[in-house]
Design a protein around this motif. Structure first.
Motif, PDB file in Angstrom:
ATOM      1  N   GLU A   1       0.818  -1.210   0.000  1.00 34.25           N
ATOM      2  CA  GLU A   1       0.000   0.000   0.000  1.00 34.25           C
ATOM      3  C   GLU A   1       0.856   1.267   0.000  1.00 34.25           C
ATOM      4  OE1 GLU A   1      -2.529  -0.413   3.398  1.00 34.25           O
ATOM      5  OE2 GLU A   1      -3.989  -1.662   2.331  1.00 34.25           O
TER       6      GLU A   1
ATOM      7  N   LEU B   1       1.109   0.940  -4.405  1.00 30.59           N
ATOM      8  CA  LEU B   1      -0.159   1.545  -4.792  1.00 30.59           C
ATOM      9  C   LEU B   1       0.009   3.000  -5.220  1.00 30.59           C
ATOM     10  CD1 LEU B   1      -2.966   0.202  -2.400  1.00 30.59           C
ATOM     11  CD2 LEU B   1      -2.520  -0.352  -4.800  1.00 30.59           C
TER      12      LEU B   1
ATOM     13  N   TRP C   1      -1.304   4.155  -8.788  1.00 27.04           N
ATOM     14  CA  TRP C   1      -2.298   5.241  -8.864  1.00 27.04           C
ATOM     15  C   TRP C   1      -1.782   6.396  -9.711  1.00 27.04           C
ATOM     16  CZ3 TRP C   1      -1.682  10.232  -6.725  1.00 27.04           C
ATOM     17  CH2 TRP C   1      -2.799  11.051  -6.858  1.00 27.04           C
TER      18      TRP C   1
ATOM     19  N   ARG D   1      -8.894   1.280 -14.540  1.00 27.16           N
ATOM     20  CA  ARG D   1      -8.756   0.009 -13.819  1.00 27.16           C
ATOM     21  C   ARG D   1      -7.330  -0.512 -13.877  1.00 27.16           C
ATOM     22  NH1 ARG D   1     -12.600  -4.435 -15.717  1.00 27.16           N
ATOM     23  NH2 ARG D   1     -12.371  -3.519 -17.793  1.00 27.16           N
TER      24      ARG D   1
ATOM     25  N   LYS E   1      -6.384  -9.493  -8.727  1.00 28.30           N
ATOM     26  CA  LYS E   1      -7.248  -8.541  -8.038  1.00 28.30           C
ATOM     27  C   LYS E   1      -7.333  -7.274  -8.861  1.00 28.30           C
ATOM     28  CE  LYS E   1      -8.278  -6.304  -3.642  1.00 28.30           C
ATOM     29  NZ  LYS E   1      -7.926  -6.173  -2.207  1.00 28.30           N
ATOM     30  N   GLU E   2      -8.540  -6.764  -8.994  1.00 28.78           N
ATOM     31  CA  GLU E   2      -8.761  -5.547  -9.762  1.00 28.78           C
ATOM     32  C   GLU E   2      -8.922  -4.360  -8.818  1.00 28.78           C
ATOM     33  OE1 GLU E   2     -12.441  -3.720 -12.251  1.00 28.78           O
ATOM     34  OE2 GLU E   2     -11.654  -5.617 -13.045  1.00 28.78           O
ATOM     35  N   TYR E   3      -8.256  -3.268  -9.149  1.00 27.92           N
ATOM     36  CA  TYR E   3      -8.353  -2.032  -8.384  1.00 27.92           C
ATOM     37  C   TYR E   3      -8.909  -0.934  -9.276  1.00 27.92           C
ATOM     38  CZ  TYR E   3      -5.191  -4.340  -5.059  1.00 27.92           C
ATOM     39  OH  TYR E   3      -4.622  -5.218  -4.172  1.00 27.92           O
ATOM     40  N   LYS E   4      -9.842  -0.169  -8.761  1.00 29.08           N
ATOM     41  CA  LYS E   4     -10.332   0.999  -9.479  1.00 29.08           C
ATOM     42  C   LYS E   4      -9.447   2.179  -9.101  1.00 29.08           C
ATOM     43  CE  LYS E   4     -15.109  -0.582  -9.910  1.00 29.08           C
ATOM     44  NZ  LYS E   4     -16.547  -0.287  -9.627  1.00 29.08           N
ATOM     45  N   THR E   5      -8.883   2.810 -10.094  1.00 28.24           N
ATOM     46  CA  THR E   5      -7.887   3.854  -9.870  1.00 28.24           C
ATOM     47  C   THR E   5      -8.371   4.934  -8.913  1.00 28.24           C
ATOM     48  OG1 THR E   5      -7.001   3.472 -12.093  1.00 28.24           O
ATOM     49  CG2 THR E   5      -6.410   5.534 -11.017  1.00 28.24           C
TER      50      THR E   5
ATOM     51  N   GLU F   1     -10.426   4.787  -6.576  1.00 30.88           N
ATOM     52  CA  GLU F   1     -10.692   4.322  -5.209  1.00 30.88           C
ATOM     53  C   GLU F   1      -9.410   4.048  -4.424  1.00 30.88           C
ATOM     54  OE1 GLU F   1     -13.250   0.955  -5.450  1.00 30.88           O
ATOM     55  OE2 GLU F   1     -14.963   2.080  -6.260  1.00 30.88           O
ATOM     56  N   ILE F   2      -8.269   4.011  -5.095  1.00 28.69           N
ATOM     57  CA  ILE F   2      -7.013   3.670  -4.418  1.00 28.69           C
ATOM     58  C   ILE F   2      -6.663   4.657  -3.297  1.00 28.69           C
ATOM     59  CG2 ILE F   2      -4.513   3.525  -4.736  1.00 28.69           C
ATOM     60  CD1 ILE F   2      -5.009   2.103  -7.356  1.00 28.69           C
TER      61      ILE F   2
ATOM     62  N   MET G   1      -8.108   3.815  -0.025  1.00 26.03           N
ATOM     63  CA  MET G   1      -7.615   2.598   0.625  1.00 26.03           C
ATOM     64  C   MET G   1      -6.524   2.888   1.651  1.00 26.03           C
ATOM     65  SD  MET G   1      -7.391   0.084  -2.716  1.00 26.03           S
ATOM     66  CE  MET G   1      -6.526  -1.169  -1.760  1.00 26.03           C
TER      67      MET G   1
END
Length: 234
Positions: A121, A125, A129, A139, A155-159, A161-162, A165
């Motif tokens: 993280e 991340l 991002w 994505r 695992k998929e991350y929505k940009t 939303e990072i 987190m």
């Protein structure tokens, strides 16, 4: 702006261990396995030649799809060119905007300890991002691999939303701080770069111990990022 490798970074690349080179290859191979060169609708079974050929195909990291986008940071407007790993669907016809279909592909080691999650993280991340946010990639798909390079899960991350987190977590990064720094840097840079000549070039250096940014005028001697072909139409 063009990135230039420092002597230290060049030495790291030249002296990379076989293990490090292998791990770099894993990332390119993951992209190779995740993408196809034909329309998805043409693949009707798991034994389609396009799928089978990927297992033994030679990885070529020189093949790239590049996108150019306009962005704004405060009063600063910028044009960015960036590599895009793939699209989730067929590219729209001419005139259509494919940006909502863009996907960034990444690999990372499987997280088995709390420390692994914190490092992911804190250090990864923010890179994922930043790279995706500025160009507008919505994505990011991460393949989590073991020490032998085998992907164990995706695992998929929505940009967008990072940042949430890591928000409020101890010793983590803050998206607003990153954007404000970039905006202030660009505003300051516009006051420093004063040479009104398209052939002029400047070296921007983040000096060790990485507490200050240095800008050096390199002259108008043909080292500019803009090539002569483009300058000829100005």
């Amino acid at each position: 702006m063009n990135e230039h490798l420092t002597s230290r970074r060049k030495a790291e690349i030249d002296n990379a261990t076989p293990r490090h080179k292998l791990m770099t290859y894993w990332g390119y191979k993951f992209e190779n396995l995740c993408t196809v060169s034909v329309q998805p609708s043409e693949i009707t079974s798991s034994d389609h030649p396009e799928l089978l050929s990927r297992k033994s195909s030679v990885v070529n990291n020189n093949v790239q799809y590049c996108s150019v986008a306009k962005a704004a940071l405060g009063k600063n407007k910028i044009i960015i060119g960036a590599e895009v790993d793939c699209l989730s669907d067929v590219k729209p016809e001419k005139g259509g905007n494919p940006i909502d279909k863009y996907i960034e592909l990444k690999t990372s080691k499987v997280m088995t300890r709390d420390k692994d999650k914190i490092n992911f993280e804190k250090y990864k991340l923010i890179k994922y991002w930043t790279q995706s946010f500025l160009i507008g990639i919505p994505r990011i798909i991460v393949g989590f691999r073991d020490d032998n390079g085998f992907v164990k899960h995706l695992k998929e991350y929505k940009t967008l939303e990072i940042p949430r987190m890591v928000r409020g977590k101890r010793n983590m990064w803050d998206a607003n701080v990153c954007l404000n720094f970039a905006n202030n840097f660009l505003s300051w840079l516009r006051t420093v770069i004063v040479e009104d000549d398209p052939r002029a070039s400047y070296l921007i250096r983040f000096k060790e111990p990485f507490r200050e940014i240095e800008v050096i005028f390199m002259g108008c001697n043909g080292t500019a990022a803009v090539n002569e072909r483009f300058l000829g139409v100005l």
